[in-house]
Design an enzyme around this catalytic site. Structure first.
Site, PDB file in Angstrom:
ATOM      1  N   GLY A  44     123.351  46.731 -32.840  1.00 28.85           N
ATOM      2  CA  GLY A  44     123.823  48.015 -32.334  1.00 28.85           C
ATOM      3  C   GLY A  44     124.511  48.793 -33.436  1.00 28.85           C
ATOM      4  O   GLY A  44     125.038  48.204 -34.384  1.00 28.85           O
ATOM      5  N   HIS A 133     130.751  47.592 -26.594  1.00 28.52           N
ATOM      6  CA  HIS A 133     131.244  47.608 -27.982  1.00 28.52           C
ATOM      7  C   HIS A 133     130.913  48.963 -28.636  1.00 28.52           C
ATOM      8  O   HIS A 133     131.780  49.594 -29.244  1.00 28.52           O
ATOM      9  CB  HIS A 133     130.595  46.441 -28.745  1.00 28.52           C
TER      10      HIS A 133
END
Ligand code: ZN
Length: 193
Positions: A44, A133
């Site tokens: 990510g 996150h």
């Protein structure tokens, strides 16, 4: 040309505003972000991490362009949270640092994709964790902010090393001074948000 900035770069503390539109240039940014993410073996990457003040992050849970599914989340909103789960996390802006983080086990996330469609996802497991996150990044929140005191203590020296590296880069002129960084972020933000 985008590049990933490391802790404690001030762009990582920038709270981004929603983007006004999805256009071809945004598509180009997303492709560059995926390329950087794969290069650094991540799953990510948020816009703040490439020094851009946009509410945008990308994910591919396999971390491999030939596997898994690529997602670009634009102006994401987490509307529901259920349960808690703890697992080890890392971050491309914190090379070689890993620590356990407690997060919601399930989340409902709505976001626009690159086609400008608003989609809603019910996320669990690693998908839910990674999305939370990255979502945090858009508010200038870092995974080290969510650690237990003991976990934070265990990585303190490594954080100090990153801080020293940052100061060194700044002395060498590799990283601009804070006022220049903030001026650039504000300028980019004014154009797109
Ligand atoms: Zn991160």
């Amino acid at each position: 040309m985008l590049r990933i900035v490391n802790y404690p770069h001030p762009a990582l503390r920038h709270k981004s505003k929603p983007l006004r539109r999805v256009d071809a240039e945004l598509g180009k940014i997303v492709r560059e972000m995926f390329a950087l993410m794969y290069q650094q073996k991540g799953i990510g990457l948020a816009a703040n991490q490439v020094d851009l003040p946009y509410r945008l992050f990308v994910l591919n849970l396999e971390g491999d362009p030939s596997k898994g599914q690529e997602h670009a989340f634009i102006n994401p909103v987490i509307s529901k949270r259920h349960g808690t789960a703890e697992a080890e996390e890392g971050c491309l802006s914190f090379p070689e640092i890993f620590a356990p983080v407690r997060r919601s086990e399930k989340v409902t996330l709505s976001a626009y994709n690159l086609a400008g469609q608003e989609l809603t996802y019910e996320l669990t497991g690693l998908f839910a964790r990674a999305a939370q996150h990255e979502y945090d990044h858009l508010d200038g929140v870092l995974f080290i902010d969510r650690l237990s005191p003991a976990a934070l203590l265990s990585i303190k020296e490594k954080l100090r090393d990153l801080e020293l590296q940052f100061q060194g880069d700044r002395r060498r002129g590799v990283i601009p001074e804070d006022p220049q960084i903030f001026a650039r972020l504000n300028e980019l933000e004014a154009l797109r948000t």
